[in-house]
Design a protein around this motif. Structure first.
Motif, PDB file in Angstrom:
ATOM      1  N   UNK A   5       0.848  -1.196   0.000  1.00 40.26           N
ATOM      2  CA  UNK A   5       0.000   0.000   0.000  1.00 40.26           C
ATOM      3  C   UNK A   5       0.880   1.242   0.000  1.00 40.26           C
ATOM      4  N   UNK A   6       0.259   2.393  -0.245  1.00 35.95           N
ATOM      5  CA  UNK A   6       1.024   3.635  -0.256  1.00 35.95           C
ATOM      6  C   UNK A   6       1.643   3.902   1.116  1.00 35.95           C
ATOM      7  N   UNK A   7       0.855   3.670   2.171  1.00 35.47           N
ATOM      8  CA  UNK A   7       1.362   3.930   3.525  1.00 35.47           C
ATOM      9  C   UNK A   7       2.556   3.030   3.841  1.00 35.47           C
ATOM     10  N   UNK A   8       2.447   1.774   3.425  1.00 33.67           N
ATOM     11  CA  UNK A   8       3.526   0.832   3.694  1.00 33.67           C
ATOM     12  C   UNK A   8       4.784   1.212   2.913  1.00 33.67           C
ATOM     13  N   UNK A   9       4.574   1.658   1.671  1.00 36.34           N
ATOM     14  CA  UNK A   9       5.720   2.047   0.852  1.00 36.34           C
ATOM     15  C   UNK A   9       6.409   3.279   1.435  1.00 36.34           C
ATOM     16  N   UNK A  10       5.615   4.244   1.884  1.00 34.25           N
ATOM     17  CA  UNK A  10       6.199   5.453   2.477  1.00 34.25           C
ATOM     18  C   UNK A  10       7.040   5.078   3.696  1.00 34.25           C
TER      19      UNK A  10
END
Lengths: 354, 89
Positions: free
Chosen positions: A94-99
């Motif tokens: 997910x975007x949050x995980x990637x960030x």
């Protein structure tokens, strides 16, 4: 001859994976979850690797996101000063995980893509996976990281090559790695079904050439030929125990990810022997270093310093002896086994990875 | 060539390896172990300085700098994926 310290480490954090690709190069017998290294054991392996000289860590698997301790392992590797590369199917990214992972020190992501359209990709992956990948690519780019899209090419997706290149461009890839299937592990079981035809390989060349020209400076297009169709073997791993080491999910330390197939060798485990000792002194890492192990025709061949005898695992798989010349070589007395394998069989179904 | 202002590709960065006691450049595809001059040349690749600028800066710092050597070093680093290709600027 004292070997140089290694530059890279492939950390196969787990063999667990949501995909079931028929071309999977992981072993037939996968390491089960209960035999995976613990977080502390991985930390120790990474620390030892950095002390030994490793500067680049490839966090791979299986699917590395399946390890719940992935964020802390990224932080640890980055804190040691290593360049951290994440190799993923993108499922669960997910975007949050990637960030979060980028903040902790992931510096480059390699995302696998199976085909240009979702239906075909899902059939090849044996999972409803394709629809997640576009979002994963966007999350990687949004985090500001370089993106490499990895595509394994074979008989069932070669016809989509042009569309795959377009997809990589659309998704904002910095690099596109198009690699014809290498026949190790599970992929060997599917060799007849996966083997591209001569016509497919001939058709691919102008497509790749045109794409390189069109995308120069934007997307680097890397094309890796199936070595069965080459005249000479690949200089596998730049030489056995020369630049890189692999740590399997259970801590087995290998000179290359496929080396476990060579039954005559005994591989050490990072939980039982210091990594530096394994790199410099173990019988497995010293088995095929240099040239002393070579047999004819390699032993006296002018090309022995170029292709280094090819791939030891392939020699073992196809001729029964890892010391033999890789039979991909036209000079190998066993070359006929490769010639027979590239003759296209009638369409055979895949055996999906399990 | 004289207009070319080399710059590092996305994801590439310079570093120092305390184990080898040498400068390095780390990038998506791998690692290049650098000597002092190569480190200085790469350090000057900011996307603004042109090749002649970089040669001039190196000449001010080191003796016996040859423009051809600098150029072939830069082109080698393009081939390895460390620097953006020349035509892309």
């Amino acid at each position: 001859m004292t070997p140089q310290p290694p530059l890279g480490m492939l950390a196969e954090l787990t063999h667990r994976c949501p995909l079931h690709c028929s071309y999977c190069s992981n072993p037939l017998d996968l390491v089960r979850r209960e035999r995976e290294l613990t977080t502390d054991q991985w930390r120790s392996a990474l620390t030892q690797a950095r002390e030994l000289g490793v500067l680049q860590v490839h966090l791979s698997g299986g699917e590395p996101l399946a390890r719940r301790d992935l964020p802390s392992l990224v932080s640890h590797a980055h804190g040691l000063g290593c360049y951290v590369n994440l190799v993923t199917s993108g499922l669960g990214l997910s975007e949050a995980r990637m960030v979060d992972l980028a903040r902790r020190g992931v510096e480059h992501v390699q995302l696998s893509v199976q085909a240009a359209d979702e239906d075909r990709a899902d059939i090849i992956a044996g999972a409803r996976a394709a629809k997640h990948k576009k979002a994963a690519a966007a999350a990687i780019r949004a985090a500001g990281l370089p993106l490499t899209i990895n595509v394994v090419l074979h008989r069932r997706n070669h016809d989509q090559l042009g569309a795959i290149i377009d997809l990589a461009e659309e998704w904002g890839a910095d690099r596109l790695e198009l690699a014809n299937t290498q026949f190790y592990g599970w992929a060997m079981r599917n060799r007849a079904a996966l083997m591209p035809t001569r016509a497919q390989l001939d058709a691919a060349e102008p497509v790749v050439r045109a794409a390189r020209q069109r995308l120069a400076g934007r997307v680097e297009v890397v094309y890796v030929l199936a070595d069965y169709q080459d005249r000479h073997p690949k200089p596998c791993m730049h030489g056995w125990g020369a630049r890189q080491l692999t740590v399997a999910p259970d801590g087995t330390v290998l000179p290359c990810p496929s080396a476990h197939v060579i039954t005559g060798l005994r591989f050490d485990n990072v939980t039982e022997r210091p990594l530096a000792e394994i790199w410099y002194e173990s019988s497995s890492f010293n088995a095929y270093r240099g040239e002393d192990w070579m047999r004819d025709p390699c032993r006296t061949c002018d090309r022995r310093g170029v292709d280094l005898g090819g791939c030891r695992c392939q020699a073992f798989l196809l001729t029964g002896a890892a010391e033999n010349t890789d039979p991909v070589c036209v000079l190998s007395p066993h070359h006929d086994v490769v010639e027979q394998a590239v003759v296209p069989a009638a369409d055979v179904p895949f055996v999906m990875r399990r | 060539m004289s207009e070319w202002a080399p710059r590092l590709r996305r994801g590439a960065r310079l570093g120092f390896d305390p184990v080898r006691r040498t400068p390095v450049v780390l990038y998506p595809e791998g690692v290049v172990v650098l000597n002092g001059t190569a480190r200085a040349v790469l350090g000057a690749c900011d996307g603004v300085a042109t090749v002649p600028d970089i040669v001039a800066a190196m000449t001010a710092r080191y003796r016996g700098v040859r423009p051809d050597d600098v150029l072939s070093l830069l082109r080698g680093l393009v081939a390895r994926g460390v620097l953006h290709p020349e035509e892309a600027g």
